[in-house]
Design an enzyme around this catalytic site. Sequence first.
Site, mmCIF file in Angstrom:
data_model
loop_
_atom_site.group_PDB
_atom_site.id
_atom_site.type_symbol
_atom_site.label_atom_id
_atom_site.label_comp_id
_atom_site.label_asym_id
_atom_site.label_seq_id
_atom_site.Cartn_x
_atom_site.Cartn_y
_atom_site.Cartn_z
ATOM 1 N N GLN A 48 -4.916 -5.199 7.056
ATOM 2 C CA GLN A 48 -5.858 -6.156 6.482
ATOM 3 C C GLN A 48 -5.781 -7.534 7.128
ATOM 4 O OE1 GLN A 48 -8.122 -5.275 4.290
ATOM 5 N NE2 GLN A 48 -7.341 -3.233 3.853
ATOM 6 N N HIS A 98 0.857 -1.177 0.000
ATOM 7 C CA HIS A 98 0.000 0.000 0.000
ATOM 8 C C HIS A 98 0.900 1.237 0.000
ATOM 9 C CE1 HIS A 98 -2.860 2.967 1.623
ATOM 10 N NE2 HIS A 98 -3.835 2.136 1.302
ATOM 11 N N ASP A 128 2.625 -4.423 8.055
ATOM 12 C CA ASP A 128 1.379 -3.690 7.861
ATOM 13 C C ASP A 128 0.242 -4.669 8.110
ATOM 14 O OD1 ASP A 128 -0.951 -2.561 6.863
ATOM 15 O OD2 ASP A 128 -0.068 -1.881 4.977
ATOM 16 N N CYS A 168 -4.678 2.489 -3.829
ATOM 17 C CA CYS A 168 -3.408 2.925 -3.230
ATOM 18 C C CYS A 168 -2.325 1.871 -3.443
ATOM 19 C CB CYS A 168 -3.569 3.246 -1.744
ATOM 20 S SG CYS A 168 -4.564 4.706 -1.426
ATOM 21 N N LYS A 191 -10.941 -0.646 10.237
ATOM 22 C CA LYS A 191 -11.094 -1.852 9.414
ATOM 23 C C LYS A 191 -11.516 -3.064 10.245
ATOM 24 C CE LYS A 191 -7.617 -0.222 6.092
ATOM 25 N NZ LYS A 191 -8.495 0.157 4.973
#
Length: 423
Positions: A215, A134, A212, A379, A238
């Site tokens: 997700q 991202h 990261d 992104c 999220k």
Amino acid sequence: MTESKSIPMAGLDAEAIRAQFPILNQPVPEGKSPLAFLDSAASSQKPACVIEAVDDFYRSYNANIHRGVYELSERASLAYEGVREIIADLINAESGRECVFVRNTTEAINLVAASWGRANLKAGDRIILSVMEHHSNLVPWHMLREEIGFEIAYIPLTDELELDLEAFERLVREKAPKLVAVTHVSNSIGTVNDIATISRLTHEAGGLLLVDGAQSVPHLKVDVRALDIDFLALSGHKMMAPLGSGVLYGKYKLLDAMPPYMGGGSMIRKVTLSGTTFADVPAKFEAGTPAVADMVGLGVAANYLKDELGLENVRAHELEMLEYALERLESVPGLRLFGPSNLDHRSGVVSFTLGDIHAHDVSSILDSENVAVRAGHHCNQPLMQHLDVAATTRASFYVYTTRADIDQLIVGLNKANRIFGLA
């Protein structure tokens, strides 16, 4: 507050879960389909228990924290600080002190780049990112590279659109990286990366690992100690928490050695006209008045996700929805899917193109059927370049996704084909 219904731990009843989300239970105008919300990878919907917790904060104990020696402030402070332990439990951190509150994953990664990066990287050093990152895990490092002059190498992708770990091993042997920063789960194509192997190879080479987790934490059981992750960034919005809530996890010894990210109130021990000494971790990184209500909502969302739903159940439900969606999508003419063929290596995300129809047009037609999806480069412009497409349409699933939502998606895609004369 109204207590939410208990969900059977043997599996998720998506219909029962949907009943707990006010936005999914609004009256449907005559002649219109119910909302099929398939954009949870961008931001999830919020259950009533989270909405009510935020409402209760503002109605019952809204106050600034830490410095007020009165009941409301002390209650707000306890609620705010208690969320650290909830998040530490969720990701199996050693202590809540390793959880720094930020607004989102983007701010968490920028914090590491600006604080750890400036203090530890120098010209000639190497860090390793990947082609599927991202922009939040690319742009901060590009900006810092311009300032310092270190080298960035990139893990390429296999034909299956997974990280090429053989190439990664060659990269770390060629030149030991100071840092490897990779996404756990791709927001665009749903690839679930092998963080255990990446962690082992990174630490064998003497580097640190930043993950990261935007997700992954909402969808998978993430254990920072088992995976030996040095930094983990996550976004609350999220995982059914309010917008503006996020966390940077960092091993305490790393955070303790890092300089502050911003200066101001709350992050100090003492200020005189001649200088400043700083508070201990994590306060050192939390300048100014925080988003207390959003963090209270984050704690409720984390407990709802972990204790009431169960992350194993969340993962099983998303795989069920993914399998059903892939089966149904095979019937749509002109549709091209992107992502690994092995479902165990995928999250509940389907990214696709539909003939020569632009992704924005596909999304607009789906919206006419009350199906919410995302369209664009997500992104992920370098990844789109790798795929040789300008944009994709992305449908993403979560705990409230049903087969009916996916059926509605198929109806909309067939409608798009008819409108553009492709079916």
